[in-house]
Design a protein around this motif. Structure first.
Motif, PDB file in Angstrom:
ATOM      1  N   ASP A  80      55.052  30.030  -2.169  1.00 46.45           N
ATOM      2  CA  ASP A  80      53.849  30.224  -2.980  1.00 46.45           C
ATOM      3  C   ASP A  80      52.690  30.567  -2.060  1.00 46.45           C
ATOM      4  N   ILE A  81      51.895  31.550  -2.481  1.00 48.28           N
ATOM      5  CA  ILE A  81      50.747  31.994  -1.691  1.00 48.28           C
ATOM      6  C   ILE A  81      49.507  31.981  -2.574  1.00 48.28           C
ATOM      7  N   LEU A  82      48.405  31.491  -2.013  1.00 57.03           N
ATOM      8  CA  LEU A  82      47.099  31.516  -2.682  1.00 57.03           C
ATOM      9  C   LEU A  82      46.235  32.567  -2.000  1.00 57.03           C
ATOM     10  N   ILE A  83      45.728  33.515  -2.777  1.00 57.05           N
ATOM     11  CA  ILE A  83      44.810  34.533  -2.269  1.00 57.05           C
ATOM     12  C   ILE A  83      43.409  34.168  -2.744  1.00 57.05           C
ATOM     13  N   ILE A  84      42.453  34.130  -1.811  1.00 57.00           N
ATOM     14  CA  ILE A  84      41.055  33.853  -2.152  1.00 57.00           C
ATOM     15  C   ILE A  84      40.236  35.057  -1.700  1.00 57.00           C
ATOM     16  N   GLU A 108      44.905  21.074  -6.623  1.00 55.36           N
ATOM     17  CA  GLU A 108      45.721  20.840  -7.813  1.00 55.36           C
ATOM     18  C   GLU A 108      47.188  21.177  -7.592  1.00 55.36           C
ATOM     19  N   ASN A 109      47.438  22.218  -6.811  1.00 56.33           N
ATOM     20  CA  ASN A 109      48.801  22.702  -6.622  1.00 56.33           C
ATOM     21  C   ASN A 109      48.913  23.355  -5.246  1.00 56.33           C
ATOM     22  N   PRO A 110      49.129  22.570  -4.182  1.00 56.20           N
ATOM     23  CA  PRO A 110      49.185  23.135  -2.840  1.00 56.20           C
ATOM     24  C   PRO A 110      50.235  24.237  -2.706  1.00 56.20           C
ATOM     25  N   THR A 111      49.846  25.306  -2.049  1.00 50.29           N
ATOM     26  CA  THR A 111      50.752  26.428  -1.817  1.00 50.29           C
ATOM     27  C   THR A 111      51.247  26.381  -0.377  1.00 50.29           C
ATOM     28  N   ASP A 112      52.209  27.241  -0.074  1.00 51.48           N
ATOM     29  CA  ASP A 112      52.786  27.287   1.271  1.00 51.48           C
ATOM     30  C   ASP A 112      51.877  28.013   2.258  1.00 51.48           C
ATOM     31  N   LEU A 113      50.978  28.857   1.736  1.00 54.04           N
ATOM     32  CA  LEU A 113      50.129  29.685   2.578  1.00 54.04           C
ATOM     33  C   LEU A 113      48.888  30.097   1.803  1.00 54.04           C
ATOM     34  N   ILE A 114      47.774  30.231   2.523  1.00 54.97           N
ATOM     35  CA  ILE A 114      46.534  30.732   1.925  1.00 54.97           C
ATOM     36  C   ILE A 114      46.116  31.982   2.681  1.00 54.97           C
ATOM     37  N   LYS A 120      48.494  26.358   6.157  1.00 52.43           N
ATOM     38  CA  LYS A 120      48.652  27.625   6.881  1.00 52.43           C
ATOM     39  C   LYS A 120      47.709  28.649   6.263  1.00 52.43           C
ATOM     40  N   ILE A 121      46.920  29.308   7.132  1.00 54.48           N
ATOM     41  CA  ILE A 121      45.873  30.209   6.645  1.00 54.48           C
ATOM     42  C   ILE A 121      45.902  31.535   7.394  1.00 54.48           C
ATOM     43  N   ILE A 122      45.807  32.618   6.618  1.00 59.46           N
ATOM     44  CA  ILE A 122      45.550  33.946   7.165  1.00 59.46           C
ATOM     45  C   ILE A 122      44.142  34.312   6.716  1.00 59.46           C
ATOM     46  N   ALA A 123      43.258  34.609   7.676  1.00 56.88           N
ATOM     47  CA  ALA A 123      41.885  35.016   7.368  1.00 56.88           C
ATOM     48  C   ALA A 123      41.789  36.528   7.453  1.00 56.88           C
ATOM     49  N   GLY A 155      33.899  39.134  14.989  1.00 55.55           N
ATOM     50  CA  GLY A 155      33.128  37.902  15.155  1.00 55.55           C
ATOM     51  C   GLY A 155      33.510  36.858  14.126  1.00 55.55           C
ATOM     52  N   TYR A 156      33.627  37.274  12.868  1.00 57.27           N
ATOM     53  CA  TYR A 156      34.020  36.363  11.801  1.00 57.27           C
ATOM     54  C   TYR A 156      35.464  35.894  11.995  1.00 57.27           C
ATOM     55  N   LEU A 157      36.327  36.836  12.367  1.00 59.39           N
ATOM     56  CA  LEU A 157      37.740  36.500  12.538  1.00 59.39           C
ATOM     57  C   LEU A 157      37.950  35.549  13.713  1.00 59.39           C
ATOM     58  N   TYR A 158      37.175  35.736  14.770  1.00 59.67           N
ATOM     59  CA  TYR A 158      37.255  34.835  15.922  1.00 59.67           C
ATOM     60  C   TYR A 158      36.873  33.409  15.505  1.00 59.67           C
ATOM     61  N   LEU A 159      35.796  33.301  14.746  1.00 62.22           N
ATOM     62  CA  LEU A 159      35.357  31.991  14.267  1.00 62.22           C
ATOM     63  C   LEU A 159      36.418  31.354  13.366  1.00 62.22           C
ATOM     64  N   ALA A 160      37.015  32.159  12.493  1.00 58.11           N
ATOM     65  CA  ALA A 160      38.070  31.655  11.604  1.00 58.11           C
ATOM     66  C   ALA A 160      39.246  31.117  12.424  1.00 58.11           C
ATOM     67  N   LYS A 161      39.596  31.830  13.478  1.00 58.97           N
ATOM     68  CA  LYS A 161      40.699  31.398  14.351  1.00 58.97           C
ATOM     69  C   LYS A 161      40.347  30.074  15.030  1.00 58.97           C
ATOM     70  N   MET A 162      39.109  29.954  15.493  1.00 60.09           N
ATOM     71  CA  MET A 162      38.683  28.718  16.152  1.00 60.09           C
ATOM     72  C   MET A 162      38.705  27.520  15.192  1.00 60.09           C
ATOM     73  N   LEU A 163      38.521  27.788  13.908  1.00 61.34           N
ATOM     74  CA  LEU A 163      38.507  26.718  12.905  1.00 61.34           C
ATOM     75  C   LEU A 163      39.894  26.400  12.355  1.00 61.34           C
ATOM     76  N   GLY A 164      40.895  27.176  12.771  1.00 57.50           N
ATOM     77  CA  GLY A 164      42.250  26.822  12.382  1.00 57.50           C
ATOM     78  C   GLY A 164      43.074  27.861  11.660  1.00 57.50           C
ATOM     79  N   ALA A 165      42.524  29.041  11.389  1.00 59.06           N
ATOM     80  CA  ALA A 165      43.344  30.087  10.775  1.00 59.06           C
ATOM     81  C   ALA A 165      44.414  30.510  11.790  1.00 59.06           C
ATOM     82  N   GLN A 166      45.659  30.534  11.353  1.00 59.81           N
ATOM     83  CA  GLN A 166      46.742  30.877  12.272  1.00 59.81           C
ATOM     84  C   GLN A 166      46.844  32.373  12.552  1.00 59.81           C
ATOM     85  N   ARG A 167      46.414  33.194  11.601  1.00 55.07           N
ATOM     86  CA  ARG A 167      46.424  34.653  11.781  1.00 55.07           C
ATOM     87  C   ARG A 167      45.120  35.213  11.238  1.00 55.07           C
TER      88      ARG A 167
END
Length: 121
Positions: free
Chosen positions: A3-7, A43-49, A75-78, A89-101
């Motif tokens: 299951d994947i959640l897209i935001i 409400e319903n955790p997914t395998d990936l965001i 698990k997060i892809i930003a 710049g935004y992607l670097y910050l996302a990676k530092m905060l825990g986005a895996q990709r």
């Protein structure tokens, strides 16, 4: 089946991404912003965001921070096309905060599918 959640606040992009991912065998739910995405995940955790970073109600950086604080193993892809800064710049910050990709818009489907597969192993 994973299951994947897209935001993402861009309705057309979110629907297109959802269809492409579903065609590749994944179950997908989506949210139009960070607040809604976090609520759906609680409400319903997914395998990936997969989350955009530039959104009006709660941006992706805040969303990643809150998710990682409450669900450290999520698990997060930003993704980002940029904003006031270039997307890196935004992607670097996302990676530092825990986005895996991190991926830059426009997204190449093979690159996205590879990132999804790697994170769901």
């Amino acid at each position: 089946m994973a299951d994947i959640l897209i935001i993402d606040d861009d309705d057309q992009f979110r629907v297109m991404l959802r269809k492409l991912i579903e065609r590749n065998g994944y179950e997908v739910i989506d949210a139009s912003g960070g607040q809604e995405g976090i609520k759906l995940y609680r409400e319903n955790p997914t395998d990936l965001i997969i989350t955009d970073l530039i959104m009006p109600d709660k941006d992706g950086i805040e969303t990643i921070q809150e998710l990682k604080q409450n669900f450290p193993d999520v698990k997060i892809i930003a993704i980002s096309g940029g904003g006031r800064l270039d997307p890196q710049g935004y992607l670097y910050l996302a990676k530092m905060l825990g986005a895996q990709r991190t991926l830059t818009k426009p997204i190449e489907l093979p690159e996205l599918l590879k990132a999804i597969e790697e994170l769901l192993k």
